[in-house]
Write a protein that holds these residues in place. Structure first.
Motif, mmCIF file in Angstrom:
data_model
loop_
_atom_site.group_PDB
_atom_site.id
_atom_site.type_symbol
_atom_site.label_atom_id
_atom_site.label_comp_id
_atom_site.label_asym_id
_atom_site.label_seq_id
_atom_site.Cartn_x
_atom_site.Cartn_y
_atom_site.Cartn_z
ATOM 1 N N ASN A 196 22.412 54.777 30.657
ATOM 2 C CA ASN A 196 21.208 54.934 31.477
ATOM 3 C C ASN A 196 21.569 55.320 32.912
ATOM 4 O OD1 ASN A 196 19.438 54.354 29.366
ATOM 5 N ND2 ASN A 196 19.498 52.145 29.753
ATOM 6 N N LYS A 197 22.685 54.764 33.401
ATOM 7 C CA LYS A 197 23.123 55.074 34.768
ATOM 8 C C LYS A 197 23.482 56.565 34.873
ATOM 9 C CE LYS A 197 26.907 53.595 37.372
ATOM 10 N NZ LYS A 197 27.979 52.589 37.409
ATOM 11 N N ARG A 198 24.257 57.049 33.884
ATOM 12 C CA ARG A 198 24.644 58.470 33.897
ATOM 13 C C ARG A 198 23.431 59.391 33.842
ATOM 14 N NH1 ARG A 198 30.280 59.263 32.719
ATOM 15 N NH2 ARG A 198 31.103 57.248 33.314
ATOM 16 N N GLU A 199 22.426 58.973 33.075
ATOM 17 C CA GLU A 199 21.225 59.798 32.906
ATOM 18 C C GLU A 199 20.311 59.724 34.122
ATOM 19 O OE1 GLU A 199 20.293 61.923 30.425
ATOM 20 O OE2 GLU A 199 22.376 61.590 29.833
ATOM 21 N N GLY A 200 20.516 58.680 34.930
ATOM 22 C CA GLY A 200 19.651 58.502 36.094
ATOM 23 C C GLY A 200 18.294 57.945 35.725
ATOM 24 N N LYS A 201 18.107 57.587 34.461
ATOM 25 C CA LYS A 201 16.860 56.922 34.039
ATOM 26 C C LYS A 201 17.099 56.191 32.723
ATOM 27 C CE LYS A 201 14.678 60.704 31.521
ATOM 28 N NZ LYS A 201 14.755 62.096 31.647
ATOM 29 N N ILE A 202 16.189 55.298 32.408
ATOM 30 C CA ILE A 202 16.373 54.510 31.191
ATOM 31 C C ILE A 202 15.920 55.313 29.979
ATOM 32 C CG2 ILE A 202 15.607 52.422 29.974
ATOM 33 C CD1 ILE A 202 15.513 51.087 32.802
ATOM 34 N N ILE A 203 16.872 55.665 29.115
ATOM 35 C CA ILE A 203 16.528 56.397 27.884
ATOM 36 C C ILE A 203 16.841 55.567 26.638
ATOM 37 C CG2 ILE A 203 16.835 58.676 28.967
ATOM 38 C CD1 ILE A 203 19.478 58.898 27.269
ATOM 39 N N ALA A 204 17.507 54.426 26.823
ATOM 40 C CA ALA A 204 17.830 53.552 25.692
ATOM 41 C C ALA A 204 17.702 52.109 26.158
ATOM 42 C CB ALA A 204 19.247 53.814 25.195
ATOM 43 N N ALA A 205 17.234 51.240 25.269
ATOM 44 C CA ALA A 205 17.056 49.827 25.624
ATOM 45 C C ALA A 205 17.531 48.949 24.476
ATOM 46 C CB ALA A 205 15.589 49.527 25.923
ATOM 47 N N TYR A 206 18.357 47.948 24.808
ATOM 48 C CA TYR A 206 18.853 47.018 23.786
ATOM 49 C C TYR A 206 17.986 45.770 23.763
ATOM 50 C CZ TYR A 206 20.685 44.993 28.031
ATOM 51 O OH TYR A 206 20.770 44.484 29.291
ATOM 52 N N THR A 207 17.988 45.115 22.611
ATOM 53 C CA THR A 207 17.411 43.770 22.544
ATOM 54 C C THR A 207 18.149 42.997 21.465
ATOM 55 O OG1 THR A 207 15.387 42.457 22.420
ATOM 56 C CG2 THR A 207 15.481 44.376 20.971
ATOM 57 N N PHE A 208 18.331 41.690 21.682
ATOM 58 C CA PHE A 208 19.069 40.824 20.753
ATOM 59 C C PHE A 208 18.223 39.609 20.417
ATOM 60 C CE2 PHE A 208 22.123 43.209 23.169
ATOM 61 C CZ PHE A 208 23.184 43.461 22.317
ATOM 62 N N ASP A 209 18.127 39.263 19.129
ATOM 63 C CA ASP A 209 17.416 38.057 18.713
ATOM 64 C C ASP A 209 18.390 36.874 18.638
ATOM 65 O OD1 ASP A 209 14.867 39.041 18.709
ATOM 66 O OD2 ASP A 209 14.890 39.635 16.611
ATOM 67 N N ALA A 210 18.116 35.924 17.766
ATOM 68 C CA ALA A 210 18.949 34.728 17.692
ATOM 69 C C ALA A 210 20.234 34.997 16.899
ATOM 70 C CB ALA A 210 18.143 33.591 17.081
ATOM 71 N N GLY A 211 20.994 35.973 17.343
ATOM 72 C CA GLY A 211 22.250 36.359 16.702
ATOM 73 C C GLY A 211 22.852 37.525 17.473
ATOM 74 N N PRO A 212 24.046 37.995 17.071
ATOM 75 C CA PRO A 212 24.728 39.022 17.863
ATOM 76 C C PRO A 212 24.305 40.476 17.584
ATOM 77 C CG PRO A 212 26.147 38.301 16.073
ATOM 78 C CD PRO A 212 24.887 37.476 15.973
ATOM 79 N N ASN A 213 23.424 40.709 16.574
ATOM 80 C CA ASN A 213 23.028 42.088 16.240
ATOM 81 C C ASN A 213 22.272 42.755 17.383
ATOM 82 O OD1 ASN A 213 24.002 41.655 13.674
ATOM 83 N ND2 ASN A 213 21.994 41.153 12.817
ATOM 84 N N ALA A 214 22.606 44.033 17.634
ATOM 85 C CA ALA A 214 21.899 44.772 18.682
ATOM 86 C C ALA A 214 20.844 45.673 18.050
ATOM 87 C CB ALA A 214 22.902 45.632 19.460
ATOM 88 N N VAL A 215 19.665 45.706 18.650
ATOM 89 C CA VAL A 215 18.669 46.716 18.277
ATOM 90 C C VAL A 215 18.484 47.599 19.505
ATOM 91 C CG1 VAL A 215 16.288 47.147 17.541
ATOM 92 C CG2 VAL A 215 17.529 45.155 16.659
ATOM 93 N N ILE A 216 18.720 48.906 19.322
ATOM 94 C CA ILE A 216 18.606 49.848 20.439
ATOM 95 C C ILE A 216 17.367 50.712 20.216
ATOM 96 C CG2 ILE A 216 19.791 51.647 21.790
ATOM 97 C CD1 ILE A 216 21.573 49.177 21.463
#
Ligand code: DP6
Length: 384
Positions: A289-309
């Motif tokens: 997101n920093k390289r792009e200069g804007k937020i184009i991807a967002a992560y979220t994590f529930d009650a475990g280590p899996n990432a949802v992008i």
């Protein structure tokens, strides 16, 4: 013997504003409202078939091919509510069969491996409640039915709608106003994509139910979260969805994931759901997101280590390009022409990062529960 049957499917949902904390444990009443995106049932769904017959002496449940106990208080609460709504119909119309008095056979299957470590209870309870509501021909709308699914598992109430969904916490002590509502349908913002990075982990995570109880009882930061942070964020996130403003939506999604994991850490004893792989994925997305200069991807994590992008279709080549660069050795890329991805990014990450991820699921925003013509139950009311 007459066997009455019905089948329905329900989706998985992944919260972008997290439900964490109960004000009533037996009714699953939350301490804050939450928001989620419903994921496509082509990739993740539960199919449930139910049968009722005068000859069934008891309720039975087969889950992914195995006979399971129906003794849990949560399942019993769902079945009792559904039966009482059916009974209302039967008392008004004596010509309809007394299904509320019959035993129920329930057969349920996921189209994804339970071993993937993905919370399947939301889709499971949603499919259970929707298929029985259909069998019973209940006139209640999805928000009303969502209150029953909520008693099975809080997050399950949000799986009653497609697209973008809110669970309004409500104020009543009996939970009558704690229900799911649609924020926007799938058609409003159809280009929302999700990449799930299934993170390998040997340790057993703290179950969400007991984790929440610990946080409510011990975290000071939690009070700030539910009183000051979430109410404002709930309105802002809903507005960002209505405006299809990904930069704001993504920013709030990441902030809320981090706020939830912060109150877990602030609990006594502290609860850790993120592992080193999760943390490196967080860094990678911020770097992108920093390289792009804007937020184009967002992560979220529930009650475990899996990432949802989450990301929008128009940024797929860049977002998946970066993920592919580091995770091309992991299974799950089959449905994509990976040659088109932009892997040119010079963002640096641990070259061994892929070792912490066992599978990638590429999916997108999807529809709510559906009637199913496919049935898992035969005409005797037993699993096929
Ligand atoms: C972190 O809905 O699984 O995924 O109501 O006790 O069954 P119970 O909890 P559950 O909790 C989900 C917690 C979460 C956040 C979320 O989905 O909002």
């Amino acid at each position: 013997m007459t066997v009455y049957t019905a089948s329905a499917t329900a989706p998985v949902n992944i919260a972008t504003l997290k439900y964490w904390g109960k004000r009533d444990k037996s009714l699953n009443l939350p301490t804050n409202s939450s928001i989620s995106v419903t994921l496509s049932q082509n990739d993740l769904r539960t199919l449930t078939s139910v049968a009722a017959s005068e000859d069934f002496k008891e309720d039975k449940l087969w889950l992914n091919g195995k006979l399971e106990s129906l003794e849990s208080e949560r399942t019993k609460a769902c079945l009792a509510d559904l039966r009482s709504l059916r009974q209302e119909l039967e008392s008004k119309d004596s010509s309809i069969p007394k299904l509320s008095q019959f035993g129920l056979h329930i057969v349920s299957e996921n189209n994804f491996p339970t071993a993937a470590g993905l919370a399947s209870s939301a889709a499971g309870f949603a499919a259970l409640v929707v298929s029985i509501a259909k069998l019973y021909q209940l006139p209640q709308n999805m928000s009303e039915i969502s209150k029953i699914a909520r008693k099975g598992s809080g997050s399950a109430c949000r799986s009653l709608f497609g697209g973008y969904v809110a669970w309004e916490m409500g104020q009543e002590t009996n939970g009558e106003d704690s229900k799911a509502v649609e924020v926007a349908p799938l058609s409003h913002w159809p280009n929302m994509k999700a990449a799930i990075l299934v993170v390998s982990d040997d340790k057993k995570d703290t179950p969400s139910t007991s984790g929440m109880q610990t946080t409510v009882a011990t975290s000071d930061l939690f009070q700030w979260r539910i009183k000051e942070v979430v109410p404002k964020r709930f309105d802002e996130m809903k507005e960002s969805i209505l405006r299809k403003d990904f930069a704001t939506f993504g920013d709030l999604t990441m902030k809320d994931s981090n706020s939830f994991h912060a109150v877990c850490l602030d609990s006594t004893p502290p609860i850790f759901y993120l592992n080193d792989t999760s943390k490196k994925i967080i860094k990678l997305i911020h770097e992108l997101n920093k390289r792009e200069g804007k937020i184009i991807a967002a992560y979220t994590f529930d009650a475990g280590p899996n990432a949802v992008i989450y990301y929008e279709q128009e940024n797929e080549l860049k977002v998946l390009g970066l993920i592919y660069k580091y995770f091309n050795k992991v299974n799950g890329w089959e449905k994509l022409d990976t040659k088109t991805l932009d892997t040119s990014s010079d963002i640096q990450a641990d070259p061994e990062l892929y070792k912490g991820v066992s599978k990638i699921i590429l999916t997108e925003v999807g529809q709510g529960p559906q009637d199913s013509t496919e049935s898992l139950i035969n005409d005797k009311g037993l699993p096929k």
